[in-house]
Write a protein that holds these residues in place. Structure first.
Motif, PDB file in Angstrom:
ATOM      1  N   LYS A  13       0.835  -1.206   0.000  1.00 12.94           N
ATOM      2  CA  LYS A  13       0.000   0.000   0.000  1.00 12.94           C
ATOM      3  C   LYS A  13       0.869   1.255   0.000  1.00 12.94           C
ATOM      4  O   LYS A  13       0.603   2.201  -0.739  1.00 12.94           O
ATOM      5  CB  LYS A  13      -0.920  -0.022   1.216  1.00 12.94           C
ATOM      6  CG  LYS A  13      -1.845   1.159   1.323  1.00 12.94           C
ATOM      7  CD  LYS A  13      -2.731   1.000   2.550  1.00 12.94           C
ATOM      8  CE  LYS A  13      -3.591   2.214   2.781  1.00 12.94           C
ATOM      9  NZ  LYS A  13      -4.440   2.064   3.976  1.00 12.94           N
ATOM     10  N   ALA A  14       1.911   1.248   0.806  1.00  9.74           N
ATOM     11  CA  ALA A  14       2.817   2.395   0.852  1.00  9.74           C
ATOM     12  C   ALA A  14       3.506   2.602  -0.492  1.00  9.74           C
ATOM     13  O   ALA A  14       3.638   3.737  -0.959  1.00  9.74           O
ATOM     14  CB  ALA A  14       3.850   2.202   1.954  1.00  9.74           C
ATOM     15  N   ALA A  15       3.934   1.531  -1.127  1.00  9.22           N
ATOM     16  CA  ALA A  15       4.634   1.638  -2.411  1.00  9.22           C
ATOM     17  C   ALA A  15       3.698   2.064  -3.542  1.00  9.22           C
ATOM     18  O   ALA A  15       4.088   2.818  -4.425  1.00  9.22           O
ATOM     19  CB  ALA A  15       5.301   0.306  -2.749  1.00  9.22           C
ATOM     20  N   ALA A  16       2.450   1.597  -3.499  1.00  8.37           N
ATOM     21  CA  ALA A  16       1.482   1.959  -4.548  1.00  8.37           C
ATOM     22  C   ALA A  16       0.966   3.378  -4.362  1.00  8.37           C
ATOM     23  O   ALA A  16       0.594   4.043  -5.326  1.00  8.37           O
ATOM     24  CB  ALA A  16       0.322   0.976  -4.541  1.00  8.37           C
ATOM     25  N   GLY A  17       0.908   3.822  -3.101  1.00 10.44           N
ATOM     26  CA  GLY A  17       0.376   5.150  -2.824  1.00 10.44           C
ATOM     27  C   GLY A  17      -1.139   5.191  -2.791  1.00 10.44           C
ATOM     28  O   GLY A  17      -1.730   6.260  -2.654  1.00 10.44           O
ATOM     29  N   VAL A  18      -1.783   4.049  -2.925  1.00 12.08           N
ATOM     30  CA  VAL A  18      -3.242   3.929  -2.854  1.00 12.08           C
ATOM     31  C   VAL A  18      -3.582   2.611  -2.154  1.00 12.08           C
ATOM     32  O   VAL A  18      -2.768   1.686  -2.138  1.00 12.08           O
ATOM     33  CB  VAL A  18      -3.899   3.952  -4.248  1.00 12.08           C
ATOM     34  CG1 VAL A  18      -3.691   5.292  -4.936  1.00 12.08           C
ATOM     35  CG2 VAL A  18      -3.400   2.830  -5.127  1.00 12.08           C
ATOM     36  N   ALA A  19      -4.778   2.536  -1.601  1.00 16.87           N
ATOM     37  CA  ALA A  19      -5.205   1.307  -0.927  1.00 16.87           C
ATOM     38  C   ALA A  19      -5.734   0.278  -1.910  1.00 16.87           C
ATOM     39  O   ALA A  19      -5.593  -0.928  -1.704  1.00 16.87           O
ATOM     40  CB  ALA A  19      -6.274   1.619   0.111  1.00 16.87           C
ATOM     41  N   GLU A  20      -6.342   0.747  -2.986  1.00 12.84           N
ATOM     42  CA  GLU A  20      -6.878  -0.171  -3.997  1.00 12.84           C
ATOM     43  C   GLU A  20      -7.076   0.562  -5.312  1.00 12.84           C
ATOM     44  O   GLU A  20      -7.162   1.796  -5.343  1.00 12.84           O
ATOM     45  CB  GLU A  20      -8.188  -0.814  -3.541  1.00 12.84           C
ATOM     46  CG  GLU A  20      -9.352   0.120  -3.408  1.00 12.84           C
ATOM     47  CD  GLU A  20     -10.616  -0.590  -2.951  1.00 12.84           C
ATOM     48  OE1 GLU A  20     -11.663  -0.372  -3.583  1.00 12.84           O
ATOM     49  OE2 GLU A  20     -10.559  -1.345  -1.961  1.00 12.84           O
ATOM     50  N   GLU A  21      -7.157  -0.239  -6.372  1.00  9.84           N
ATOM     51  CA  GLU A  21      -7.419   0.307  -7.704  1.00  9.84           C
ATOM     52  C   GLU A  21      -7.949  -0.806  -8.589  1.00  9.84           C
ATOM     53  O   GLU A  21      -7.806  -1.984  -8.274  1.00  9.84           O
ATOM     54  CB  GLU A  21      -6.183   0.969  -8.293  1.00  9.84           C
ATOM     55  CG  GLU A  21      -4.954   0.107  -8.344  1.00  9.84           C
ATOM     56  CD  GLU A  21      -3.698   0.916  -8.644  1.00  9.84           C
ATOM     57  OE1 GLU A  21      -3.771   2.056  -9.112  1.00  9.84           O
ATOM     58  OE2 GLU A  21      -2.609   0.368  -8.412  1.00  9.84           O
ATOM     59  N   SER A  22      -8.558  -0.423  -9.693  1.00 10.85           N
ATOM     60  CA  SER A  22      -9.170  -1.384 -10.610  1.00 10.85           C
ATOM     61  C   SER A  22      -8.300  -1.612 -11.824  1.00 10.85           C
ATOM     62  O   SER A  22      -7.609  -0.704 -12.295  1.00 10.85           O
ATOM     63  CB  SER A  22     -10.543  -0.882 -11.058  1.00 10.85           C
ATOM     64  OG  SER A  22     -11.411  -0.801  -9.960  1.00 10.85           O
TER      65      SER A  22
END
Length: 84
Positions: A13-22
């Protein structure tokens, strides 16, 4: 292709910068390729250590190209956890 939600936990989550995505993906391998394309930096490194749940069920560390995803399904990205 199926529309799926990828949820990131902890270091992912920290590396993506978001909690979720489609993403549009038919297999787990397709979803992970899409994640790597969208996040080519640190998240790509974190994914090497992760385990995955598909709609709540764990999948092995190999054969991601054979793990089919259902439309509206969820991929949970779980980095190793520590603690006690």
């Amino acid at each position: 292709m199926a529309q799926v939600t990828v949820r990131y936990w902890a270091a992912a989550k920290a590396a993506a910068g978001v909690a979720e995505e489609s993403f549009d993906a038919d297999t787990l391998a397709d979803a992970l390729d899409a994640v790597r394309t969208r996040h080519p930096g640190e998240l790509t490194q974190v994914l090497r250590r992760c385990s995955f749940l598909i709609d709540g069920d764990p999948v092995g560390t190999r054969g991601h190209d054979t793990v089919r995803l259902a439309p509206g399904g969820t991929v949970e990205v779980l980095p190793p956890f520590a603690g006690g």
